[in-house]
Write a protein that holds these residues in place. Structure first.
Motif, short mmCIF file in Angstrom:
data_model
loop_
_atom_site.label_atom_id
_atom_site.label_comp_id
_atom_site.label_asym_id
_atom_site.label_seq_id
_atom_site.Cartn_x
_atom_site.Cartn_y
_atom_site.Cartn_z
N GLU A 154 0.85 -1.31 0.01
CA GLU A 154 0.12 0.05 0.16
C GLU A 154 0.92 1.00 0.17
OE1 GLU A 154 -3.34 2.41 2.60
OE2 GLU A 154 -2.96 0.16 3.20
N VAL A 155 0.64 2.22 -0.81
CA VAL A 155 1.52 3.42 -1.08
C VAL A 155 0.73 4.44 -1.03
CG1 VAL A 155 3.19 2.17 -1.93
CG2 VAL A 155 1.50 3.11 -3.48
N ASP A 156 1.10 5.83 -0.68
CA ASP A 156 0.36 7.07 -0.66
C ASP A 156 0.06 7.41 -2.10
OD1 ASP A 156 -0.19 9.83 -0.59
OD2 ASP A 156 1.25 10.42 0.90
N GLY A 157 -1.03 7.80 -2.48
CA GLY A 157 -1.43 8.19 -3.75
C GLY A 157 -0.92 9.26 -4.26
N ASN A 158 -0.39 10.07 -3.27
CA ASN A 158 0.10 11.34 -3.78
C ASN A 158 1.61 11.56 -3.46
OD1 ASN A 158 -0.20 14.02 -5.04
ND2 ASN A 158 -0.03 14.98 -2.77
N GLY A 159 2.23 10.10 -3.46
CA GLY A 159 3.74 10.08 -3.08
C GLY A 159 4.67 10.16 -3.95
N THR B 105 -1.64 -6.05 -8.58
CA THR B 105 -2.69 -5.39 -9.14
C THR B 105 -3.27 -4.53 -8.02
OG1 THR B 105 -3.36 -6.96 -10.61
CG2 THR B 105 -4.99 -5.41 -9.96
N TYR B 106 -3.17 -3.21 -8.25
CA TYR B 106 -3.53 -2.25 -7.03
C TYR B 106 -4.85 -1.35 -7.46
CZ TYR B 106 1.14 -2.78 -4.99
OH TYR B 106 2.42 -3.49 -4.39
N LYS B 107 -5.51 -0.94 -6.38
CA LYS B 107 -6.81 -0.21 -6.62
C LYS B 107 -6.70 1.13 -5.73
CE LYS B 107 -11.79 -0.78 -6.67
NZ LYS B 107 -12.99 -2.04 -6.44
N SER B 108 -7.21 2.26 -6.43
CA SER B 108 -7.39 3.25 -5.77
C SER B 108 -8.83 3.71 -5.82
CB SER B 108 -6.24 4.28 -6.19
OG SER B 108 -6.76 5.70 -5.49
N THR B 109 -9.49 4.13 -4.85
CA THR B 109 -10.88 4.21 -4.59
C THR B 109 -11.33 5.63 -4.30
OG1 THR B 109 -11.22 3.18 -2.45
CG2 THR B 109 -11.35 1.87 -4.47
N GLY B 110 -12.44 6.32 -4.78
CA GLY B 110 -12.86 7.47 -4.23
C GLY B 110 -12.25 8.78 -4.62
N GLY C 57 -9.43 3.72 -9.50
CA GLY C 57 -8.43 3.52 -10.52
C GLY C 57 -7.94 2.05 -10.15
N VAL C 58 -7.84 1.39 -11.15
CA VAL C 58 -6.73 0.08 -11.12
C VAL C 58 -5.64 -0.45 -11.97
CG1 VAL C 58 -7.30 -2.41 -11.19
CG2 VAL C 58 -9.34 -1.37 -10.55
N VAL C 59 -4.64 -0.67 -11.38
CA VAL C 59 -3.50 -0.76 -12.49
C VAL C 59 -2.67 -2.19 -11.95
CG1 VAL C 59 -2.30 0.86 -10.81
CG2 VAL C 59 -1.32 0.31 -12.99
N THR C 60 -2.14 -2.81 -13.01
CA THR C 60 -1.39 -3.95 -12.65
C THR C 60 -0.11 -3.54 -12.81
OG1 THR C 60 -3.04 -5.65 -12.95
CG2 THR C 60 -0.83 -6.29 -13.33
N ILE C 61 0.74 -3.48 -11.80
CA ILE C 61 2.37 -3.39 -11.78
C ILE C 61 2.95 -4.76 -12.02
CG2 ILE C 61 4.16 -2.33 -10.72
CD1 ILE C 61 2.38 -0.76 -9.03
N ALA C 62 3.75 -4.57 -13.15
CA ALA C 62 4.48 -6.01 -13.56
C ALA C 62 5.88 -5.96 -12.76
CB ALA C 62 4.77 -5.89 -15.07
N ALA C 63 6.19 -7.23 -12.49
CA ALA C 63 7.48 -7.24 -11.83
C ALA C 63 8.99 -6.64 -12.79
CB ALA C 63 8.00 -8.83 -11.66
N GLY C 64 8.54 -6.82 -13.86
CA GLY C 64 9.61 -5.98 -14.89
C GLY C 64 9.52 -4.66 -15.11
N TRP D 54 -3.10 3.55 -2.88
CA TRP D 54 -3.06 2.53 -3.71
C TRP D 54 -2.98 1.20 -2.88
CZ3 TRP D 54 -4.65 2.57 -8.94
CH2 TRP D 54 -4.57 3.79 -9.62
N LYS D 55 -3.92 0.29 -2.86
CA LYS D 55 -3.75 -0.91 -2.06
C LYS D 55 -3.81 -2.10 -3.04
CE LYS D 55 -6.17 1.16 1.91
NZ LYS D 55 -7.52 0.92 2.61
N LYS D 56 -2.92 -3.07 -2.56
CA LYS D 56 -2.80 -4.38 -3.48
C LYS D 56 -3.96 -5.25 -3.19
CE LYS D 56 0.44 -8.00 -4.67
NZ LYS D 56 1.97 -8.53 -4.23
N THR D 57 -4.37 -5.52 -4.39
CA THR D 57 -5.79 -6.71 -4.28
C THR D 57 -5.23 -7.79 -4.61
OG1 THR D 57 -6.78 -5.95 -6.47
CG2 THR D 57 -7.38 -4.64 -4.89
#
Length: 237
Positions: A159-164, A177-182, A214-221, A233-236
Protein backbone atom coordinates in the motif's frame (compact mmCIF):
# COMPACT_ATOMS: atom_id res chain seq x y z
CA UNK A 1 3.51 4.36 -26.69
CA UNK A 2 0.00 5.12 -27.90
CA UNK A 3 -1.32 8.57 -28.77
CA UNK A 4 -3.65 8.42 -25.74
CA UNK A 5 -0.72 7.74 -23.42
CA UNK A 6 1.10 10.74 -24.85
CA UNK A 7 -1.97 12.88 -24.27
CA UNK A 8 -2.19 11.65 -20.68
CA UNK A 9 1.48 12.53 -20.14
CA UNK A 10 1.15 16.03 -21.57
CA UNK A 11 -2.04 16.57 -19.58
CA UNK A 12 0.02 16.16 -16.40
CA UNK A 13 3.12 18.04 -17.62
CA UNK A 14 2.13 21.61 -18.41
CA UNK A 15 4.66 23.78 -20.22
CA UNK A 16 5.29 27.05 -18.40
CA UNK A 17 8.32 29.27 -18.11
CA UNK A 18 9.88 31.35 -15.40
CA UNK A 19 11.79 30.70 -12.21
CA UNK A 20 10.12 28.15 -9.96
CA UNK A 21 7.36 27.43 -12.49
CA UNK A 22 6.29 23.97 -13.52
CA UNK A 23 8.60 23.41 -16.47
CA UNK A 24 8.49 20.11 -18.26
CA UNK A 25 9.81 20.71 -21.74
CA UNK A 26 11.18 17.77 -23.67
CA UNK A 27 12.39 18.06 -27.25
CA UNK A 28 10.92 14.90 -28.75
CA UNK A 29 12.77 15.14 -32.02
CA UNK A 30 16.26 15.40 -30.59
CA UNK A 31 16.62 15.18 -26.84
CA UNK A 32 14.66 11.96 -26.52
CA UNK A 33 16.28 10.13 -29.40
CA UNK A 34 17.47 6.87 -27.93
CA UNK A 35 16.38 8.09 -24.48
CA UNK A 36 14.66 4.90 -23.38
CA UNK A 37 16.81 2.35 -25.18
CA UNK A 38 20.04 3.17 -23.34
CA UNK A 39 18.68 2.38 -19.90
CA UNK A 40 20.27 -1.07 -19.74
CA UNK A 41 23.65 0.48 -20.41
CA UNK A 42 22.99 3.21 -17.86
CA UNK A 43 22.11 0.68 -15.18
CA UNK A 44 25.65 -0.64 -15.30
CA UNK A 45 26.85 2.86 -14.51
CA UNK A 46 24.57 3.39 -11.49
CA UNK A 47 26.68 4.23 -8.46
CA UNK A 48 26.28 3.77 -4.75
CA UNK A 49 26.03 7.09 -2.88
CA UNK A 50 29.28 9.03 -2.68
CA UNK A 51 30.46 9.12 0.89
CA UNK A 52 28.38 6.06 1.89
CA UNK A 53 30.05 3.74 4.36
CA UNK A 54 31.64 0.79 2.58
CA UNK A 55 32.04 -2.71 3.96
CA UNK A 56 29.76 -4.16 6.63
CA UNK A 57 27.20 -6.84 5.89
CA UNK A 58 27.11 -8.57 2.54
CA UNK A 59 23.32 -8.57 2.20
CA UNK A 60 21.86 -6.24 -0.41
CA UNK A 61 19.33 -4.94 2.11
CA UNK A 62 22.17 -3.87 4.41
CA UNK A 63 23.85 -2.01 1.58
CA UNK A 64 20.61 -0.27 0.64
CA UNK A 65 20.06 0.74 4.27
CA UNK A 66 23.55 2.21 4.50
CA UNK A 67 23.00 4.14 1.27
CA UNK A 68 19.79 5.56 2.73
CA UNK A 69 21.66 6.74 5.84
CA UNK A 70 24.63 8.19 3.94
CA UNK A 71 25.06 11.86 3.26
CA UNK A 72 23.29 12.86 0.01
CA UNK A 73 25.51 12.60 -3.04
CA UNK A 74 23.89 15.73 -4.54
CA UNK A 75 22.58 18.74 -2.66
CA UNK A 76 18.97 19.75 -3.00
CA UNK A 77 19.86 23.16 -4.41
CA UNK A 78 22.36 23.97 -7.10
CA UNK A 79 23.61 23.38 -10.62
CA UNK A 80 26.02 20.47 -10.95
CA UNK A 81 28.35 19.45 -13.78
CA UNK A 82 28.07 15.78 -14.65
CA UNK A 83 31.40 14.02 -14.33
CA UNK A 84 33.05 16.52 -11.99
CA UNK A 85 30.36 17.51 -9.47
CA UNK A 86 28.14 14.46 -9.82
CA UNK A 87 28.68 11.00 -11.23
CA UNK A 88 26.29 9.34 -13.68
CA UNK A 89 23.81 7.03 -11.97
CA UNK A 90 20.34 6.84 -10.50
CA UNK A 91 19.46 9.11 -7.59
CA UNK A 92 16.55 9.48 -5.18
CA UNK A 93 15.12 12.46 -3.31
CA UNK A 94 12.47 11.70 -0.68
CA UNK A 95 9.74 13.42 1.34
CA UNK A 96 9.34 16.54 -0.77
CA UNK A 97 6.06 17.82 0.63
CA UNK A 98 5.46 21.33 -0.73
CA UNK A 99 5.60 20.68 -4.48
CA UNK A 100 8.48 23.15 -4.88
CA UNK A 101 11.16 20.55 -5.68
CA UNK A 102 12.33 20.97 -9.29
CA UNK A 103 15.06 19.02 -11.10
CA UNK A 104 16.48 19.21 -14.59
CA UNK A 105 18.82 17.22 -16.84
CA UNK A 106 20.47 19.32 -19.54
CA UNK A 107 22.77 18.72 -22.48
CA UNK A 108 24.66 21.99 -21.94
CA UNK A 109 24.90 24.95 -19.57
CA UNK A 110 23.31 27.56 -21.86
CA UNK A 111 20.14 27.68 -19.78
CA UNK A 112 18.07 27.73 -22.94
CA UNK A 113 14.95 25.64 -23.48
CA UNK A 114 16.63 23.61 -26.22
CA UNK A 115 19.25 22.40 -23.76
CA UNK A 116 16.66 20.52 -21.65
CA UNK A 117 16.68 16.73 -21.81
CA UNK A 118 14.10 16.09 -19.07
CA UNK A 119 12.74 17.77 -15.94
CA UNK A 120 9.98 17.56 -13.37
CA UNK A 121 8.34 19.22 -10.40
CA UNK A 122 8.22 16.72 -7.54
CA UNK A 123 5.66 15.97 -4.86
CA UNK A 124 6.80 13.22 -2.52
CA UNK A 125 9.58 10.96 -3.76
CA UNK A 126 11.55 11.18 -6.99
CA UNK A 127 14.07 9.10 -8.87
CA UNK A 128 16.15 10.34 -11.78
CA UNK A 129 18.86 8.66 -13.84
CA UNK A 130 21.69 10.95 -14.90
CA UNK A 131 23.46 9.67 -18.00
CA UNK A 132 27.17 9.98 -18.73
CA UNK A 133 26.27 12.03 -21.81
CA UNK A 134 24.38 14.62 -19.71
CA UNK A 135 26.29 17.81 -18.98
CA UNK A 136 24.23 19.49 -16.26
CA UNK A 137 21.98 18.39 -13.41
CA UNK A 138 20.00 21.14 -11.68
CA UNK A 139 18.02 20.83 -8.45
CA UNK A 140 16.04 23.52 -6.64
CA UNK A 141 13.96 23.24 -3.48
CA UNK A 142 14.51 19.49 -3.17
CA UNK A 143 15.74 17.32 -0.36
CA UNK A 144 19.22 15.96 -1.06
CA UNK A 145 19.69 13.30 -3.71
CA UNK A 146 21.18 9.96 -2.65
CA UNK A 147 22.53 7.48 -5.19
CA UNK A 148 20.83 4.08 -5.25
CA UNK A 149 22.18 0.65 -6.27
CA UNK A 150 21.56 -0.61 -9.78
CA UNK A 151 19.54 -3.55 -8.44
CA UNK A 152 16.35 -2.75 -6.54
CA UNK A 153 16.25 -4.18 -3.03
CA UNK A 154 14.41 -3.57 0.19
CA UNK A 155 11.04 -4.35 1.73
CA UNK A 156 8.46 -3.32 -0.88
CA UNK A 157 5.03 -2.25 0.38
CA UNK A 158 1.59 -3.40 -0.71
CA UNK A 159 0.00 0.00 0.00
CA UNK A 160 1.43 3.39 -0.99
CA UNK A 161 0.46 7.05 -0.73
CA UNK A 162 -1.50 8.07 -3.82
CA UNK A 163 0.22 11.46 -3.77
CA UNK A 164 3.63 10.05 -2.91
CA UNK A 165 5.37 10.59 -6.22
CA UNK A 166 7.64 7.89 -7.61
CA UNK A 167 8.16 4.37 -6.28
CA UNK A 168 10.76 1.83 -7.36
CA UNK A 169 9.41 -1.63 -8.12
CA UNK A 170 10.93 -4.24 -5.83
CA UNK A 171 12.27 -1.64 -3.41
CA UNK A 172 9.38 0.68 -2.50
CA UNK A 173 6.35 -1.13 -3.92
CA UNK A 174 5.67 -4.78 -4.73
CA UNK A 175 4.42 -5.92 -8.13
CA UNK A 176 0.74 -6.78 -8.36
CA UNK A 177 -2.69 -5.32 -9.05
CA UNK A 178 -3.57 -2.17 -7.09
CA UNK A 179 -6.77 -0.22 -6.57
CA UNK A 180 -7.33 3.43 -5.65
CA UNK A 181 -10.90 4.30 -4.70
CA UNK A 182 -12.87 7.50 -4.20
CA UNK A 183 -10.88 9.80 -6.47
CA UNK A 184 -12.54 13.03 -7.54
CA UNK A 185 -14.34 13.08 -10.88
CA UNK A 186 -12.05 15.73 -12.38
CA UNK A 187 -9.28 13.32 -13.45
CA UNK A 188 -6.67 14.93 -11.20
CA UNK A 189 -5.43 11.48 -10.17
CA UNK A 190 -2.56 10.45 -12.43
CA UNK A 191 -0.58 7.20 -12.46
CA UNK A 192 2.28 6.05 -14.64
CA UNK A 193 4.22 2.81 -15.11
CA UNK A 194 7.77 3.49 -16.28
CA UNK A 195 10.58 1.28 -17.46
CA UNK A 196 13.33 3.63 -16.24
CA UNK A 197 14.00 6.93 -14.47
CA UNK A 198 15.05 8.91 -17.54
CA UNK A 199 11.64 10.65 -17.61
CA UNK A 200 11.27 10.74 -21.37
CA UNK A 201 8.06 9.93 -23.18
CA UNK A 202 9.71 6.71 -24.33
CA UNK A 203 10.17 5.75 -20.67
CA UNK A 204 6.41 5.33 -20.19
CA UNK A 205 4.94 1.84 -20.36
CA UNK A 206 1.39 2.97 -19.58
CA UNK A 207 -0.40 5.84 -17.82
CA UNK A 208 -3.85 7.19 -17.07
CA UNK A 209 -5.78 10.14 -15.66
CA UNK A 210 -8.32 8.66 -13.23
CA UNK A 211 -11.80 9.73 -12.20
CA UNK A 212 -13.43 7.67 -9.45
CA UNK A 213 -11.82 4.28 -8.95
CA UNK A 214 -8.49 3.38 -10.50
CA UNK A 215 -7.00 -0.08 -11.07
CA UNK A 216 -3.49 -0.80 -12.34
CA UNK A 217 -1.36 -3.92 -12.59
CA UNK A 218 2.31 -3.29 -11.90
CA UNK A 219 4.53 -5.92 -13.50
CA UNK A 220 7.66 -7.33 -11.89
CA UNK A 221 9.62 -6.11 -14.91
CA UNK A 222 8.50 -2.50 -14.50
CA UNK A 223 11.05 -0.03 -13.20
CA UNK A 224 8.92 2.57 -11.43
CA UNK A 225 5.37 3.55 -10.53
CA UNK A 226 4.45 7.25 -10.32
CA UNK A 227 1.28 8.54 -8.67
CA UNK A 228 0.05 12.07 -7.99
CA UNK A 229 -3.27 13.43 -6.80
CA UNK A 230 -4.72 9.97 -6.09
CA UNK A 231 -6.15 8.23 -3.08
CA UNK A 232 -3.90 5.54 -1.61
CA UNK A 233 -3.17 2.49 -3.75
CA UNK A 234 -3.81 -0.89 -2.09
CA UNK A 235 -2.75 -4.24 -3.51
CA UNK A 236 -5.68 -6.52 -4.29
CA UNK A 237 -3.88 -9.45 -5.88
Amino acid sequence: MSQQQKQNWFARHKVLTGAGALVVVIAIGGALAGGGGDDDKDKSKDTVAQGATSGGGSKSDDKAEKADKAEPAIGGDGTFQVGSDVKPGTYRSTDNTDGMCYWERAKDSSGETDSLIANDNVMGNAYVTIKASDKIFKSNGCHGWAAVPAKASGTPKSEVDGNGGMYRIGADIAPGTYKSTGNANDATCYWERSKDALHGIDSIIANENVSGNGVVTIAAGDGYFKTNGCKNWKKTS
